[in-house]
Design a protein around this motif. Structure first.
Motif, PDB file in Angstrom:
ATOM      1  N   SER A   2      -1.508  -9.960   5.300  1.00  0.00           N
ATOM      2  CA  SER A   2      -1.100 -10.482   3.998  1.00  0.00           C
ATOM      3  C   SER A   2      -1.201  -9.417   2.906  1.00  0.00           C
ATOM      4  O   SER A   2      -0.392  -9.413   1.978  1.00  0.00           O
ATOM      5  CB  SER A   2      -1.918 -11.712   3.631  1.00  0.00           C
ATOM      6  OG  SER A   2      -3.281 -11.377   3.509  1.00  0.00           O
ATOM      7  N   ALA A   3      -2.160  -8.507   3.046  1.00  0.00           N
ATOM      8  CA  ALA A   3      -2.280  -7.438   2.056  1.00  0.00           C
ATOM      9  C   ALA A   3      -1.063  -6.512   2.117  1.00  0.00           C
ATOM     10  O   ALA A   3      -0.558  -6.061   1.085  1.00  0.00           O
ATOM     11  CB  ALA A   3      -3.561  -6.643   2.287  1.00  0.00           C
ATOM     12  N   VAL A   4      -0.575  -6.244   3.314  1.00  0.00           N
ATOM     13  CA  VAL A   4       0.611  -5.398   3.479  1.00  0.00           C
ATOM     14  C   VAL A   4       1.823  -6.092   2.883  1.00  0.00           C
ATOM     15  O   VAL A   4       2.618  -5.479   2.169  1.00  0.00           O
ATOM     16  CB  VAL A   4       0.842  -5.068   4.967  1.00  0.00           C
ATOM     17  CG1 VAL A   4       2.152  -4.338   5.165  1.00  0.00           C
ATOM     18  CG2 VAL A   4      -0.311  -4.263   5.518  1.00  0.00           C
ATOM     19  N   ARG A   5       1.962  -7.397   3.149  1.00  0.00           N
ATOM     20  CA  ARG A   5       3.099  -8.155   2.593  1.00  0.00           C
ATOM     21  C   ARG A   5       3.066  -8.139   1.064  1.00  0.00           C
ATOM     22  O   ARG A   5       4.098  -7.954   0.425  1.00  0.00           O
ATOM     23  CB  ARG A   5       3.081  -9.590   3.105  1.00  0.00           C
ATOM     24  CG  ARG A   5       3.576  -9.707   4.510  1.00  0.00           C
ATOM     25  CD  ARG A   5       3.802 -11.176   4.885  1.00  0.00           C
ATOM     26  NE  ARG A   5       4.349 -11.250   6.211  1.00  0.00           N
ATOM     27  CZ  ARG A   5       3.745 -11.795   7.247  1.00  0.00           C
ATOM     28  NH1 ARG A   5       2.561 -12.333   7.110  1.00  0.00           N
ATOM     29  NH2 ARG A   5       4.328 -11.804   8.436  1.00  0.00           N
ATOM     30  N   THR A   6       1.880  -8.329   0.502  1.00  0.00           N
ATOM     31  CA  THR A   6       1.735  -8.316  -0.956  1.00  0.00           C
ATOM     32  C   THR A   6       2.138  -6.961  -1.522  1.00  0.00           C
ATOM     33  O   THR A   6       2.843  -6.881  -2.531  1.00  0.00           O
ATOM     34  CB  THR A   6       0.281  -8.644  -1.347  1.00  0.00           C
ATOM     35  OG1 THR A   6      -0.048  -9.924  -0.815  1.00  0.00           O
ATOM     36  CG2 THR A   6       0.108  -8.658  -2.852  1.00  0.00           C
ATOM     37  N   ARG A   7       1.707  -5.905  -0.860  1.00  0.00           N
ATOM     38  CA  ARG A   7       2.032  -4.547  -1.311  1.00  0.00           C
ATOM     39  C   ARG A   7       3.538  -4.290  -1.235  1.00  0.00           C
ATOM     40  O   ARG A   7       4.130  -3.721  -2.143  1.00  0.00           O
ATOM     41  CB  ARG A   7       1.276  -3.529  -0.460  1.00  0.00           C
ATOM     42  CG  ARG A   7       1.639  -2.096  -0.698  1.00  0.00           C
ATOM     43  CD  ARG A   7       1.061  -1.599  -2.020  1.00  0.00           C
ATOM     44  NE  ARG A   7       1.263  -0.176  -2.132  1.00  0.00           N
ATOM     45  CZ  ARG A   7       2.193   0.385  -2.906  1.00  0.00           C
ATOM     46  NH1 ARG A   7       2.987  -0.366  -3.627  1.00  0.00           N
ATOM     47  NH2 ARG A   7       2.310   1.690  -2.960  1.00  0.00           N
ATOM     48  N   VAL A   8       4.163  -4.726  -0.150  1.00  0.00           N
ATOM     49  CA  VAL A   8       5.594  -4.495   0.031  1.00  0.00           C
ATOM     50  C   VAL A   8       6.405  -5.325  -0.966  1.00  0.00           C
ATOM     51  O   VAL A   8       7.411  -4.861  -1.498  1.00  0.00           O
ATOM     52  CB  VAL A   8       6.014  -4.792   1.487  1.00  0.00           C
ATOM     53  CG1 VAL A   8       7.523  -4.780   1.646  1.00  0.00           C
ATOM     54  CG2 VAL A   8       5.386  -3.755   2.421  1.00  0.00           C
ATOM     55  N   GLU A   9       5.958  -6.542  -1.244  1.00  0.00           N
ATOM     56  CA  GLU A   9       6.667  -7.380  -2.224  1.00  0.00           C
ATOM     57  C   GLU A   9       6.673  -6.734  -3.605  1.00  0.00           C
ATOM     58  O   GLU A   9       7.607  -6.938  -4.382  1.00  0.00           O
ATOM     59  CB  GLU A   9       6.029  -8.761  -2.291  1.00  0.00           C
ATOM     60  CG  GLU A   9       6.313  -9.616  -1.081  1.00  0.00           C
ATOM     61  CD  GLU A   9       5.511 -10.910  -1.067  1.00  0.00           C
ATOM     62  OE1 GLU A   9       4.742 -11.158  -2.024  1.00  0.00           O
ATOM     63  OE2 GLU A   9       5.652 -11.670  -0.102  1.00  0.00           O
ATOM     64  N   ALA A  10       5.644  -5.959  -3.900  1.00  0.00           N
ATOM     65  CA  ALA A  10       5.551  -5.314  -5.208  1.00  0.00           C
ATOM     66  C   ALA A  10       6.369  -4.026  -5.291  1.00  0.00           C
ATOM     67  O   ALA A  10       6.541  -3.470  -6.376  1.00  0.00           O
ATOM     68  CB  ALA A  10       4.080  -5.009  -5.524  1.00  0.00           C
ATOM     69  N   MET A  11       6.889  -3.556  -4.170  1.00  0.00           N
ATOM     70  CA  MET A  11       7.667  -2.308  -4.158  1.00  0.00           C
ATOM     71  C   MET A  11       9.033  -2.535  -4.808  1.00  0.00           C
ATOM     72  O   MET A  11       9.593  -3.634  -4.727  1.00  0.00           O
ATOM     73  CB  MET A  11       7.858  -1.822  -2.717  1.00  0.00           C
ATOM     74  CG  MET A  11       6.590  -1.398  -2.026  1.00  0.00           C
ATOM     75  SD  MET A  11       6.842  -1.024  -0.267  1.00  0.00           S
ATOM     76  CE  MET A  11       7.642   0.560  -0.390  1.00  0.00           C
ATOM     77  N   PRO A  12       9.572  -1.503  -5.412  1.00  0.00           N
ATOM     78  CA  PRO A  12      10.921  -1.631  -5.977  1.00  0.00           C
ATOM     79  C   PRO A  12      11.953  -1.712  -4.845  1.00  0.00           C
ATOM     80  O   PRO A  12      11.726  -1.184  -3.755  1.00  0.00           O
ATOM     81  CB  PRO A  12      11.098  -0.337  -6.781  1.00  0.00           C
ATOM     82  CG  PRO A  12      10.134   0.632  -6.188  1.00  0.00           C
ATOM     83  CD  PRO A  12       8.993  -0.175  -5.662  1.00  0.00           C
ATOM     84  N   PRO A  13      13.064  -2.398  -5.086  1.00  0.00           N
ATOM     85  CA  PRO A  13      14.097  -2.506  -4.054  1.00  0.00           C
ATOM     86  C   PRO A  13      14.569  -1.114  -3.624  1.00  0.00           C
ATOM     87  O   PRO A  13      14.596  -0.177  -4.413  1.00  0.00           O
ATOM     88  CB  PRO A  13      15.227  -3.268  -4.733  1.00  0.00           C
ATOM     89  CG  PRO A  13      14.616  -3.911  -5.925  1.00  0.00           C
ATOM     90  CD  PRO A  13      13.439  -3.082  -6.316  1.00  0.00           C
ATOM     91  N   GLY A  14      14.925  -1.012  -2.356  1.00  0.00           N
ATOM     92  CA  GLY A  14      15.416   0.264  -1.855  1.00  0.00           C
ATOM     93  C   GLY A  14      15.160   0.412  -0.370  1.00  0.00           C
ATOM     94  O   GLY A  14      14.690  -0.508   0.310  1.00  0.00           O
TER      95      GLY A  14
END
Length: 68
Positions: A2-14
């Motif tokens: 879940s921590a990885v998912r949270t981090r990835v969700e916060a990344m800018p699109p690309g």
């Protein structure tokens, strides 16, 4: 995970975010496939030993029982 998912969700699109999401999907599927608790536990099928298989373990004893 879940921590990885949270981090990835916060990344800018690309491209990097897309690759990270693909990796998360792969990792989740792999964990699901390898988790031994996804199937009910059962005892292994143990075949009945045959006399010829027992001979090396019995030394001078007969696998067919005592002889008089």
């Amino acid at each position: 995970m879940s921590a990885v998912r949270t981090r990835v969700e916060a990344m800018p699109p690309g491209h990097t975010k897309t690759e990270a999401e693909a990796w998360i999907s792969w990792a989740a599927a792999t964990v699901e496939r390898l988790d031994p608790l996804n199937t009910p536990p059962r005892l292994p099928d143990i075949p009945k030993p045959q006399a010829d298989e027992l001979k090396p373990l019995l030394g001078h004893w007969s696998p067919y029982g005592p002889t008089c």
